[in-house]
Write a protein that holds these residues in place. Sequence first.
Motif, short mmCIF file in Angstrom:
data_model
loop_
_atom_site.label_atom_id
_atom_site.label_comp_id
_atom_site.label_asym_id
_atom_site.label_seq_id
_atom_site.Cartn_x
_atom_site.Cartn_y
_atom_site.Cartn_z
N ARG A 39 0.68 -1.21 0.00
CA ARG A 39 0.16 -0.10 -0.06
C ARG A 39 0.93 1.18 0.17
O ARG A 39 1.90 1.34 0.52
N PHE A 41 0.06 5.10 1.26
CA PHE A 41 -0.94 5.96 1.98
C PHE A 41 -0.44 7.29 2.73
O PHE A 41 0.77 7.52 2.63
N SER A 43 -1.88 9.95 5.93
CA SER A 43 -2.57 9.84 7.28
C SER A 43 -2.26 10.87 8.01
O SER A 43 -1.36 11.41 8.05
N PHE A 72 4.39 3.94 2.90
CA PHE A 72 3.99 2.86 2.40
C PHE A 72 4.14 1.64 3.22
O PHE A 72 4.74 1.95 4.46
N ASN A 82 4.04 -0.54 8.37
CA ASN A 82 3.81 0.60 7.48
C ASN A 82 4.96 1.79 7.92
O ASN A 82 5.24 1.92 9.30
N TYR A 173 -10.08 -1.67 6.32
CA TYR A 173 -8.77 -1.18 7.03
C TYR A 173 -7.48 -1.63 7.03
O TYR A 173 -6.49 -1.01 7.16
N GLN A 175 -6.95 -4.13 4.00
CA GLN A 175 -6.98 -4.25 2.83
C GLN A 175 -6.57 -5.67 2.33
O GLN A 175 -5.94 -6.17 1.30
N SER A 282 -15.56 4.13 6.44
CA SER A 282 -14.67 3.93 5.35
C SER A 282 -15.25 3.71 3.97
O SER A 282 -16.41 3.24 4.11
N ARG A 320 -7.01 8.37 7.26
CA ARG A 320 -6.13 7.93 6.04
C ARG A 320 -6.79 7.71 4.71
O ARG A 320 -7.73 7.24 4.94
N SER A 322 -5.70 5.47 1.37
CA SER A 322 -5.07 4.24 1.14
C SER A 322 -4.97 3.78 -0.39
O SER A 322 -6.12 3.80 -0.87
N ALA A 324 -4.03 0.56 -2.47
CA ALA A 324 -3.25 -0.89 -2.30
C ALA A 324 -3.53 -1.95 -3.67
O ALA A 324 -4.44 -1.83 -4.16
#
Length: 334
Positions: A39, A41, A43, A72, A82, A173, A175, A282, A320, A322, A324
Amino acid sequence: MFHFARSQSSSFIDKIGSWFQTENDTAYIEDHTKDLTTRFFGSRKYNYYNIFDRKRKTEVMYRPNTPFNVGFGFNYKFLGINVAFNLPFINSTDRYGKTKAIDLQAHYYLRKLVVDFYGQRYKGYYIANSRGLLNGFDEKGPLPVRPDIRNLNIGMSVEYIFNDKKFSYRAAYLQNEYQKKSAGSFLIGGELFTAKMKGDSSLIPRNITRQDFMNGITYSATSIFSVAANAGYAYTFVYKQHFFLTLSLSGGLGTNYTHLLRHHANDFRKFGLELNTNVRASFGYNSSKYFAGIHYVNLTTRSQSPIENSWQSIGAGNFRISLARRFGLKRQLF
């Protein structure tokens, strides 16, 4: 006797282990935990502190100036990592002041449990609702800042997911799963938190418009310990198998013990009512290989204050974005 004890122990371990595993209903959930999920992202983690006087319907809202990070990461089986980097040019220190922070906030999405851990230490806040709250506030200038105010939040929330075979927090959340049909679940659990806010002078602004705010009582520090039971519901709406909206709301009810520290006066200590909320949201796109979405988590702890008709709320959360991609592996790494 030896074999009996061993059998009992093994049975207990198996029972505990069953809380962390489940057999997905494949018509609803596609499991990708054995794929490599990568991913990119962006945030922003944060916390906040509010003081509310119900009788005068007035609130003081403290906020930190937290950065927006990009990074990432990846997930593979039980392992998730992360790495994020700060983008300092996004935040205005001229208007909101400077904040130093250590934020170890973490959210663990197991199949049958969701565990939220908060370990935060912030220094430097500004008053977000200064307009109409403070005398002499210039709306065109910077917001009033309190570089002396620091906090420490430590706590944990645990919730049990009843419909774990058809509903997946992981899909939105982490993925590493893909929920293909709409489904939801009831939630039940508990929360335990301790929080401290401290300044070199009163946390109640001296130039506040309502001088009778909090009955005119001032304090320079507060410490709160709270425990609560919670319950709620989560649901994922799926449109055409790929577009999703996940909404989750839990409410907590319990008790707190609060200590207000005052200069040159007697401190206030008292047990009070605790009302907490935990919100997750989400939305985005999900498929067997790709994910694109926005997800948000926010916890608010509302603690009845020792001062009549007043409450303190301390919150924390994470916003966040994202992107992915999942890669199927011909050979398992471990």
